[in-house]
Design a protein around this motif. Sequence first.
Motif, PDB file in Angstrom:
ATOM      1  N   HIS A 338       0.804  -1.232   0.000  1.00  0.00           N
ATOM      2  CA  HIS A 338       0.000   0.000   0.000  1.00  0.00           C
ATOM      3  C   HIS A 338       0.829   1.271   0.000  1.00  0.00           C
ATOM      4  O   HIS A 338       0.422   2.279  -0.552  1.00  0.00           O
ATOM      5  N   GLY A 339       1.991   1.232   0.623  1.00  0.00           N
ATOM      6  CA  GLY A 339       2.785   2.456   0.659  1.00  0.00           C
ATOM      7  C   GLY A 339       3.874   2.381   1.704  1.00  0.00           C
ATOM      8  O   GLY A 339       4.101   1.337   2.316  1.00  0.00           O
ATOM      9  N   ILE A 340       4.529   3.515   1.889  1.00  0.00           N
ATOM     10  CA  ILE A 340       5.658   3.606   2.809  1.00  0.00           C
ATOM     11  C   ILE A 340       5.495   4.866   3.658  1.00  0.00           C
ATOM     12  O   ILE A 340       5.278   5.954   3.118  1.00  0.00           O
ATOM     13  N   PHE A 344       9.990  10.313   1.732  1.00  0.00           N
ATOM     14  CA  PHE A 344       9.459  11.488   1.038  1.00  0.00           C
ATOM     15  C   PHE A 344       8.269  11.040   0.187  1.00  0.00           C
ATOM     16  O   PHE A 344       8.368  10.079  -0.568  1.00  0.00           O
ATOM     17  N   SER A 345       7.136  11.752   0.300  1.00  0.00           N
ATOM     18  CA  SER A 345       5.964  11.329  -0.461  1.00  0.00           C
ATOM     19  C   SER A 345       5.298  12.482  -1.203  1.00  0.00           C
ATOM     20  O   SER A 345       4.274  12.294  -1.846  1.00  0.00           O
TER      21      SER A 345
ATOM     22  N   MET B 261       2.520  -0.507  -7.813  1.00  0.00           N
ATOM     23  CA  MET B 261       3.446  -0.415  -6.688  1.00  0.00           C
ATOM     24  C   MET B 261       4.433  -1.591  -6.688  1.00  0.00           C
ATOM     25  O   MET B 261       5.615  -1.411  -6.407  1.00  0.00           O
ATOM     26  N   ILE B 340       8.363   7.659  -2.330  1.00  0.00           N
ATOM     27  CA  ILE B 340       7.392   7.312  -3.359  1.00  0.00           C
ATOM     28  C   ILE B 340       6.211   8.264  -3.261  1.00  0.00           C
ATOM     29  O   ILE B 340       5.646   8.454  -2.181  1.00  0.00           O
ATOM     30  N   GLU B 341       5.858   8.848  -4.368  1.00  0.00           N
ATOM     31  CA  GLU B 341       4.685   9.731  -4.440  1.00  0.00           C
ATOM     32  C   GLU B 341       3.498   8.946  -5.000  1.00  0.00           C
ATOM     33  O   GLU B 341       3.656   8.165  -5.926  1.00  0.00           O
ATOM     34  N   ALA B 343       1.570   6.766  -3.314  1.00  0.00           N
ATOM     35  CA  ALA B 343       1.193   5.616  -2.487  1.00  0.00           C
ATOM     36  C   ALA B 343       0.727   6.133  -1.132  1.00  0.00           C
ATOM     37  O   ALA B 343       0.837   7.318  -0.825  1.00  0.00           O
ATOM     38  N   PHE B 344       0.248   5.234  -0.290  1.00  0.00           N
ATOM     39  CA  PHE B 344      -0.163   5.616   1.063  1.00  0.00           C
ATOM     40  C   PHE B 344       1.081   5.936   1.876  1.00  0.00           C
ATOM     41  O   PHE B 344       2.044   5.186   1.885  1.00  0.00           O
ATOM     42  N   SER B 345       1.083   7.089   2.556  1.00  0.00           N
ATOM     43  CA  SER B 345       2.279   7.468   3.303  1.00  0.00           C
ATOM     44  C   SER B 345       1.964   7.904   4.732  1.00  0.00           C
ATOM     45  O   SER B 345       2.857   8.293   5.463  1.00  0.00           O
ATOM     46  N   ILE B 353      -4.771   0.103  -3.341  1.00  0.00           N
ATOM     47  CA  ILE B 353      -3.818  -0.266  -4.398  1.00  0.00           C
ATOM     48  C   ILE B 353      -3.595   1.012  -5.197  1.00  0.00           C
ATOM     49  O   ILE B 353      -4.455   1.416  -5.968  1.00  0.00           O
ATOM     50  N   PRO B 354      -2.462   1.688  -4.978  1.00  0.00           N
ATOM     51  CA  PRO B 354      -2.271   2.969  -5.658  1.00  0.00           C
ATOM     52  C   PRO B 354      -2.257   2.786  -7.181  1.00  0.00           C
ATOM     53  O   PRO B 354      -1.659   1.841  -7.688  1.00  0.00           O
TER      54      PRO B 354
END
Lengths: 499, 499
Positions: A338-340, A344-345, B261, B340-341, B343-345, B353-354
């Motif tokens: 799903h993400g990190i 930096f986002s 992702m 990462i831009e 995605a969930f941060s 699911i980006p």
Amino acid sequence: MHLSGKMLLQLSILSWLTCQAVLSPVPPDDIFKYIDDHKDEFVQRLTDWVAIESDSSDPTKRDQVNNMMEITKDFIIKLGGKVEMAELGEQVHPSGMKIPLPPVILAEIGNDPNKPTVCFYGHVDVQSAKKEDGWLTEPYTVVDKDGNLYGRGTSDDKGQILALLHAVEAGNTIGLPVNVKFLIEGMEEVGSNGLDTLVEEKKDTFFANVDYIVVTDTPWLSKRPGITYGARGNCYFLLEVKGARRDLHSGGFGGTVYEAMNDLIYLLDTLADVKGHINIPGIYNDVAPLSEKEINLYKGLEFDLDDLEADTGIKQFLHNTKEELLLYRWRYPSLSIHGIEGAFSGPGSKTVIPASVIGKFSIRQVPNMNPSVVEKQVKSYLEIKFAERKSPNVMNVSMIIGAKPWLADMNGPQYLAARRAVKRVFNTDADMIRAGGTIPIAKTFEEVLEKSVMLLGIGGHDDAPHGQNEKISKYNYIEGTKLYAAFFQELAKQQDRPS
Amino acid sequence: MHLSGKMLLQLSILSWLTCQAVLSPVPPDDIFKYIDDHKDEFVQRLTDWVAIESDSSDPTKRDQVNNMMEITKDFIIKLGGKVEMAELGEQVHPSGMKIPLPPVILAEIGNDPNKPTVCFYGHVDVQSAKKEDGWLTEPYTVVDKDGNLYGRGTSDDKGQILALLHAVEAGNTIGLPVNVKFLIEGMEEVGSNGLDTLVEEKKDTFFANVDYIVVTDTPWLSKRPGITYGARGNCYFLLEVKGARRDLHSGGFGGTVYEAMNDLIYLLDTLADVKGHINIPGIYNDVAPLSEKEINLYKGLEFDLDDLEADTGIKQFLHNTKEELLLYRWRYPSLSIHGIEGAFSGPGSKTVIPASVIGKFSIRQVPNMNPSVVEKQVKSYLEIKFAERKSPNVMNVSMIIGAKPWLADMNGPQYLAARRAVKRVFNTDADMIRAGGTIPIAKTFEEVLEKSVMLLGIGGHDDAPHGQNEKISKYNYIEGTKLYAAFFQELAKQQDRPS
């Protein structure tokens, strides 16, 4: 006799296939006419309810959630209900601020011991919505256009709750053939804080005489009405890698430190392959085997791949047929990254070496997988992979959600009643479907209350419940009201009530 | 004769080693006394300047940046300077809003053709700072504690600019031995919008008679004063993978779609290994070879690994010796993955699911690497890796920053003058150092103006210029003022001025 999950599933599929023959259309009756005659009023009430910005994610709108609970209570009382407002205590925000949770409505209409008692669950809070998110209209103003009612909560879940309450209103005109109870909350969209505990507390009182539980917060699979009998579980993992004490500048430190982000990316890349196959050893061991009969069930479902393609913009899915796609959505596990957190986002560039990063991934599991087994498998695998990497950074894996999959006996009395109701109102067989997502409340009802649970919703497959331009079609809203009204009648006709 | 970068480097190291013998301490003079006598006043002026919240990243504080430019202008005029405020036009925000850029100060004090002319570059805008970010004191209120002056901009760069201006003030008491120019801007912290163009426009006017350019916006390597003669370049890449048209729910779609992702994680994982070795073919081809003499230069530097460990909390670096660590910081390329831009941060969990994700990574390059070659190598490598993956998603690679490395001739007259000044003020040899980061303005001055550029700053190695609790030590602030004053004198003594 102890029936395994697999045997139960096969039995219910067999019964379902047999049942198709005995269902026959029944002509509409006076209750349906009442609903048709009052549809403008029903649309107006939905408009009034949507105008209340009961966004449970925004603490500054908590008054509006509370207001929504009051309005719902008043309407149930007007329909002849007895209502208890159950308090849940306080919510503690990450900031430390405490705000009272909205009360939960526990209501009943009728308590004739000779009638079956069905308890409906739903919610009147909504997801956040702002015009600037990409809405074409004001999200809290219902707009009636091209047969659809647009607005936040029209489908999820104010529209579905109102259809149910209007069905009670219609039923009242000739007398409700069942006892109806309601469990309606105002924090569903942010995780139903406190609801599990309340359900446990009320097991021997409010829920003691409940025969069936119906969740009215679910969409169909296609334009054909669907009845949901199962959902995947969810094991949600945080995978943390800690490097330096603080973020570093990539100019000053690039090339001299073991970067936590590099380690995290490596670990995340070991989880699944391009085809979505999960690399974690043993993860597929407990997946219930697929029978020929089950495949036949999937073949009968209405599901339009072109619709899905148009909706998502995806030209190539992992699977090419309707059956395969639904099997992999509903009855096989999947892993998504799903993400990190901590990296930096934002847009543009930033030359940071993040000190600590947390990867977020989840595994949707299916019968007969067990979250605690999945947790062990994932942790053990990542520990081995990280050890192989020989990085001096520190790795932590934690599972923050371990929601079990849910699978009901689709041959139970309320399922047969719902299918007959669908046939009466829509003159078509219902699609017997599952949710690819997770419905923790269904599992809670099943496990804590030991009752049959069914999801009978009226949301359209394209309602975008959490997205921009959420809508419900007027067709689903009004015919859905008839569906609930017919369901009361069909449920009353079922002879083999559960003890 | 055409000298290669390698030959120049070896020549300058040779000259540097030779030079150590001829430097000898010079007793302090009246100018130094003036500085000591006025130090309270100098600290007060820094306090006044820091109180102006000239945060260039915040459009709502643009007035304060403009105010800071005016105050700086007024002080230079008071010192006898002639000031031009050069307008740069408007800044267009991502929202579409346009706001005027702060003017740039172009100033001169003295224009005697018989004296060398040195132009100093610096800035009076600051990074954002909020107490709640973790500051122990109010960031815009200078706090004098344990020999340090805490506050946003004390080190970066208001303190360094003021030390320079106070050196001019002190020099004025006996007459400045050099012509001094200033290029002072108010948008350095957000990328110096428009400055490159201004430098080009002013090449044949303001900069025509400039002999040397000194950047006063740089820290030392240790407690020993440092003079910076080189910096790594930076190639910043956006690596985008596009999947669906919109974000998808991992319940409804997990197991059925090629997740963008997953592809991005795979691609990012191919870039470098655990040791930071870059896997991109050819990337090390153009790195200037390392000579024995250069290694000797590194051996002489003061650099405390224990300090670095205490500062960062890192117990194991990629390299174990001071020399290796600095070599890999300054003269070998490195690759860092920043984030990462798309995605969930956020904290907690989100089952998304980006749809489209953009990985951010950068390569710091060194002489004699070329950004356009690096760009080709990276793109070609990622295209091959993505093709191998056989994903139907779409990949785009773009290089949004391509800043070249910078390396000066450390044997030039202004370098010798700076080293003599260090010796006089601090009674020690200067560390000849490089920056691991990138100093685009140094490269611009060198390429556009074809002048010798030097970084002579007075920031401490532990000032935390972009972090919480930024500070400058009073020692660095006051002795640094003397350093600039001595530098004027030593520069005037240099006979072999560049033509």
